[in-house]
Design a protein around this motif. Structure first.
Motif, short mmCIF file in Angstrom:
data_model
loop_
_atom_site.label_atom_id
_atom_site.label_comp_id
_atom_site.label_asym_id
_atom_site.label_seq_id
_atom_site.Cartn_x
_atom_site.Cartn_y
_atom_site.Cartn_z
N PRO A 5 0.95 -1.30 -0.05
CA PRO A 5 0.12 0.02 -0.12
C PRO A 5 0.82 1.23 0.13
CG PRO A 5 -0.16 -1.04 2.11
CD PRO A 5 0.85 -2.00 1.23
N ALA A 6 0.41 2.33 -0.68
CA ALA A 6 1.02 3.59 -0.47
C ALA A 6 1.35 4.25 0.70
CB ALA A 6 0.24 4.59 -1.60
N LEU A 7 2.29 5.04 1.00
CA LEU A 7 2.52 5.64 2.20
C LEU A 7 1.44 6.85 2.38
CD1 LEU A 7 6.22 5.67 2.54
CD2 LEU A 7 4.82 4.13 3.79
N PRO A 8 0.93 6.86 3.65
CA PRO A 8 0.34 8.09 3.65
C PRO A 8 0.98 9.34 3.93
CG PRO A 8 0.37 6.89 5.86
CD PRO A 8 0.72 6.33 4.46
N THR A 9 0.53 10.41 3.69
CA THR A 9 1.22 11.88 3.72
C THR A 9 1.30 12.36 5.12
OG1 THR A 9 -0.91 12.93 3.50
CG2 THR A 9 0.34 12.49 1.38
N ASN A 10 0.54 11.86 6.19
CA ASN A 10 0.93 12.22 7.58
C ASN A 10 0.88 10.99 8.41
OD1 ASN A 10 -1.85 12.01 8.05
ND2 ASN A 10 -2.27 14.15 7.80
N ILE A 11 1.05 11.10 9.70
CA ILE A 11 0.91 10.11 10.53
C ILE A 11 -0.16 10.00 11.29
CG2 ILE A 11 3.35 9.81 10.85
CD1 ILE A 11 3.30 11.06 13.46
N LYS A 22 8.86 -1.45 8.82
CA LYS A 22 10.15 -1.09 7.93
C LYS A 22 9.97 -1.17 6.38
CE LYS A 22 13.10 -2.95 11.69
NZ LYS A 22 13.96 -3.67 12.27
N ILE A 23 10.35 -0.05 5.82
CA ILE A 23 10.14 -0.12 4.49
C ILE A 23 11.59 -0.05 3.76
CG2 ILE A 23 7.90 0.73 4.45
CD1 ILE A 23 9.31 3.46 3.62
N PRO A 24 11.77 -0.64 2.52
CA PRO A 24 13.07 -0.20 2.02
C PRO A 24 13.36 1.16 1.86
CG PRO A 24 11.92 -1.98 0.80
CD PRO A 24 10.90 -1.41 1.67
N VAL A 25 14.98 1.29 1.70
CA VAL A 25 15.29 2.67 1.49
C VAL A 25 14.78 3.14 0.16
CG1 VAL A 25 17.46 4.11 1.25
CG2 VAL A 25 17.19 2.57 3.04
N ARG A 26 14.63 2.27 -0.91
CA ARG A 26 14.22 2.77 -1.92
C ARG A 26 12.95 3.40 -2.16
NH1 ARG A 26 11.33 -0.65 -4.65
NH2 ARG A 26 12.27 -2.28 -3.49
N GLU A 27 11.85 2.61 -1.34
CA GLU A 27 10.58 3.22 -1.14
C GLU A 27 10.55 4.61 -0.22
OE1 GLU A 27 7.54 0.83 0.33
OE2 GLU A 27 8.38 -0.95 -0.60
N ILE A 47 18.80 5.00 8.76
CA ILE A 47 18.71 3.73 8.22
C ILE A 47 19.27 2.64 8.98
CG2 ILE A 47 19.87 2.63 6.30
CD1 ILE A 47 20.17 5.13 4.92
N ARG A 48 18.34 1.74 9.15
CA ARG A 48 18.76 0.51 9.78
C ARG A 48 18.99 -0.81 8.80
NH1 ARG A 48 19.12 4.01 13.07
NH2 ARG A 48 17.32 4.45 14.41
N LYS A 49 20.03 -1.53 9.23
CA LYS A 49 20.31 -2.56 8.48
C LYS A 49 19.83 -4.13 9.05
CE LYS A 49 24.38 -2.93 6.69
NZ LYS A 49 25.96 -3.29 6.69
N THR A 58 11.96 3.25 9.05
CA THR A 58 10.67 3.18 9.51
C THR A 58 9.62 3.94 8.56
OG1 THR A 58 10.95 4.63 11.18
CG2 THR A 58 11.56 2.34 11.81
N VAL A 59 8.49 3.67 8.82
CA VAL A 59 7.28 4.42 8.13
C VAL A 59 7.30 5.82 8.65
CG1 VAL A 59 4.98 4.68 7.58
CG2 VAL A 59 6.06 2.77 7.35
N HIS A 60 7.35 5.95 10.09
CA HIS A 60 7.44 7.12 10.77
C HIS A 60 8.63 8.13 10.32
CE1 HIS A 60 8.37 9.80 14.25
NE2 HIS A 60 7.11 9.98 14.15
N ASP A 61 9.99 7.53 10.24
CA ASP A 61 10.83 8.50 9.69
C ASP A 61 10.65 8.76 8.31
OD1 ASP A 61 12.10 8.22 12.11
OD2 ASP A 61 13.39 6.38 11.66
#
Length: 72
Positions: A5-11, A22-27, A47-49, A58-61
């Protein structure tokens, strides 16, 4: 590949579990309209490995980043 699903514009309205996902850095880079390498350079503190090569944010970040300045 699995459609995410697409990320929302606010939390607002997101659960803590959704914010911690957790989402990939690319996203995260695509969501913030920057190149992946630029994201890695500017926001390496977020970024977390997970393993040797898998990099996540993270989605929040990803949502709470300030908008990148227009350099053009």
């Amino acid at each position: 590949m699995k459609k995410r699903p697409a990320l929302p514009t606010n939390i607002a309205g997101l659960t803590p579990l959704e914010l911690a996902r957790k989402i990939p850095v690319r996203e995260a880079a695509a969501f913030n309209s920057v190149h992946v390498e630029t994201f890695k350079k500017r926001y390496k503190h977020l970024i977390r490995k997970s393993g040797e090569r898998r990099l996540f944010v993270t989605v929040h970040d990803a949502i709470m980043l300030p908008e990148a300045p227009d350099t053009s």
